[in-house]
Design an enzyme around this catalytic site. Structure first.
Site, PDB file in Angstrom:
ATOM      1  N   SER A 116       0.817  -1.213   0.000  1.00 32.21           N
ATOM      2  CA  SER A 116       0.000   0.000   0.000  1.00 32.21           C
ATOM      3  C   SER A 116       0.850   1.262   0.000  1.00 32.21           C
ATOM      4  CB  SER A 116      -0.913   0.019   1.235  1.00 32.21           C
ATOM      5  OG  SER A 116      -0.139   0.027   2.415  1.00 32.21           O
ATOM      6  N   HIS A 137      -3.074  -3.670  -5.600  1.00 30.74           N
ATOM      7  CA  HIS A 137      -3.374  -3.304  -4.214  1.00 30.74           C
ATOM      8  C   HIS A 137      -4.853  -3.447  -3.896  1.00 30.74           C
ATOM      9  CE1 HIS A 137      -3.830  -0.006  -0.975  1.00 30.74           C
ATOM     10  NE2 HIS A 137      -3.549  -1.158  -0.400  1.00 30.74           N
ATOM     11  N   GLU A 149      -6.390  -1.091  -6.742  1.00 28.87           N
ATOM     12  CA  GLU A 149      -5.471  -0.200  -7.444  1.00 28.87           C
ATOM     13  C   GLU A 149      -4.442  -1.064  -8.177  1.00 28.87           C
ATOM     14  OE1 GLU A 149      -5.245   3.782  -4.639  1.00 28.87           O
ATOM     15  OE2 GLU A 149      -4.020   2.069  -4.066  1.00 28.87           O
ATOM     16  N   ASN A 187      -4.411   6.223  -0.506  1.00 31.79           N
ATOM     17  CA  ASN A 187      -3.637   6.599   0.678  1.00 31.79           C
ATOM     18  C   ASN A 187      -2.970   7.960   0.547  1.00 31.79           C
ATOM     19  OD1 ASN A 187      -4.093   4.520   2.555  1.00 31.79           O
ATOM     20  ND2 ASN A 187      -2.765   3.149   1.396  1.00 31.79           N
TER      21      ASN A 187
END
Length: 389
Positions: A116, A137, A149, A187
Site C-alpha cells: 500500500s 493493491h 489499485e 492513501n
C-alpha cells in the site's frame, strides 16, 4: 488461471478467497503452518456465514474451498500464472521473497505486490525480469471492497499491465490504474481527511466528537476521521502518514500530527486496544454517547468546509500530476474508502470557484504551503471548466 498468494494473513486470505470464487486454482503460501491452519478455519467460518445470509449455497462453498490449496513451500507456486505477495511492509523482505520466487516460476508469470505504500519500481528491481512486476493493491476486507489499485512500475511491460487489469476485472473488481508514487491514489488523496481533522482539533476549534459529527452529518461520510482512525488503528494510520510525508520529501501537506503520534506512543490505538480517541467496550462499541443537540451547526459547517476543500485539493493535484484519471480518482475514493461522492465530482457540485476561494482564504490566514491551491483548480477556475461534463 493458477494463482499463488504469498502470506496467509487477513489480506492474503481475502485475496485467495476472491481468486478462488472467480474460479482460479489458488495456492496460499505461508512459512507458518499454524497461520495456514488459521486461514483455512477462518475461510470456513466466512463461507458458512455467507450460506446463512443466502449469498451462496453449500455447493458453492465446496467449490471455493476446493480451489484453494494451502502450502508451506514457496517452490509450490512454480506453476502459477500470477502471484500476489501480501506480507509485511518491508522492502528488503519483499525483495528477498520476490528474488527467490522468480527462480521457481515461469518467465511469463506475473509477480505482483499488494503493498500500500512501497515503491513498485524498487520491488521490481529485485527481479531479473522486472518488466513482469506490478502493484495490485486490494483493500481490506478484500472480498467486500470493490476497488483494486493497479500500479505499473516504470519497468512494467504494457502486456503485464493489460493482463493484470483484465484479470482483476474478471474477478469482478473495479480497477483504478495509478502511477507508482507514494500512497498511490487512496492513501495519498485521503490524507487530509485525517490530517486536517487533527489540525482542527490541535487548534482547539472542536473536539473529536464534534469533528466526526460534522463530517458524517453534513458530508455524509459513514465514519468520522477519529472514528475511522480508531477503526484502522492509530499506529497503522500514523505509520502510513509518516511514510507518505517522508516519501514526498517532507511536503507540509502530508505532515503528521503530534496528537496521533502521542496516542500511538501511549498505546491508545483505537478499537483494538479498547481506547483511542474514544473509549470502547469489549464488543468494540463506543462507551460514551454524544447528543446531537450539543453540536453547533455553524461550527460544524466550517469544519466540513475546511476538510472537504483539502480533500478536493489533493484529488485535483493527483489529477494535475497524472497520478490517475479523473474517473479512476473518483472511483478509488468511493469504492476504496466508501466516500459518499467522488471528490472531483464533489468539486463540480460545490463550485471550482468556491474551492479556490476557500483555499486562498486558508493560505492567507496561515501562510503555510499546506494550504496552497492546486494549479489545476486555479486554471480551471479561470477558464470556467468542470472535471466532468
Amino acid at each position: 488461471m493458477k494463482v499463488g498468494i504469498i502470506g496467509s494473513g487477513t489480506m492474503g486470505s481475502g485475496i485467495a478467497q476472491v481468486a478462488a470464487t472467480a474460479g482460479c486454482k489458488v495456492k496460499l503460501y505461508d512459512t507458518n503452518q499454524a497461520a495456514l491452519d488459521k486461514a483455512k478455519t477462518a475461510l470456513e467460518k466466512i463461507l458458512l456465514r455467507l450460506i446463512e445470509k443466502g449469498r451462496i449455497d453449500s455447493t458453492e462453498k465446496d467449490r471455493i474451498q476446493s480451489n484453494i490449496e494451502y502450502v508451506d513451500n514457496l517452490q509450490a507456486l512454480a506453476d502459477s500464472n500470477l502471484t500476489i505477495e501480501a506480507i509485511i511492509e518491508n522492502l528488503d523482505i519483499k525483495q528477498k521473497v520476490f528474488s527467490e520466487l522468480e527462480s521457481y516460476v515461469a518467465d511469463d508469470c506475473i509477480i505482483a505486490s499488494n503493498t500500500s505504500s512501497l515503491s513498485i519500481a524498487s520491488i521490481a528491481a529485485s527481479l531479473k525480469k522486472p518488466e513482469r512486476c506490478i502493484g495490485i493493491h486490494f483493500f481490506n476486507p478484500a472480498p467486500l471492497m470493490k476497488l483494486v489499485e493497479v500500479i505499473p512500475a516504470i519497468q512494467t511491460s504494457e502486456a503485464v499491465l493489460e493482463k493484470s487489469i483484465q484479470t482483476i476485472s474478471d474477478w469482478k473488481k473495479v480497477v483504478a490504474v495509478a502511477k507508482d508514487t507514494p500512497g498511490f491514489i487512496v492513501n495519498r488523496v485521503a490524507r487530509p481527511f485525517y490530517g486536517e481533522a487533527l489540525r482542527i482539533y490541535e487548534e482547539g476549534i472542536a473536539d473529536f466528537a464534534t469533528i466526526d459529527w460534522s463530517l458524517k452529518t453534513i458530508g455524509g461520510f459513514r465514519m468520522g476521521p477519529f472514528e475511522l482512525m480508531d477503526f484502522i488503528g492509530n499506529d497503522v494510520n500514523y505509520t502510513v502518514t509518516e511514510t507518505v510525508f517522508t516519501a514526498f520529501y517532507f511536503d507540509p501537506r502530508y505532515k503528521p500530527a503530534f496528537t496521533q503520534k502521542r496516542f500511538s506512543e501511549a498505546g491508545y490505538l483505537g478499537r483494538k486496544s479498547g481506547k483511542g480517541y474514544y473509549d470502547y467496550d469489549q464488543n468494540g462499541r463506543v462507551i460514551q454517547s454524544y447528543s446531537e443537540e450539543s453540536h453547533n451547526n455553524e461550527l460544524s459547517n466550517q469544519i466540513f468546509d475546511r476538510v472537504i476543500v483539502m480533500l478536493i485539493n489533493e484529488a485535483a493535484d493527483a489529477l494535475f500530476l497524472n497520478i490517475a484519471s479523473a474517473e479512476d480518482i473518483d472511483n478509488a475514493m468511493t469504492k476504496g474508502v466508501n466516500y459518499p461522492k467522488g471528490l472531483l465530482a464533489w468539486a463540480d457540485e460545490i463550485g471550482i470557484d468556491w474551492c479556490v476561494s476557500k483555499l486562498d482564504e486558508l493560505y492567507n490566514e496561515y501562510h503555510e504551503d499546506r494550504y496552497r491551491c492546486s494549479p489545476l483548480l486555479r486554471k480551471m477556475n479561470k477558464q470556467d471548466l468542470r472535471f466532468f461534463k
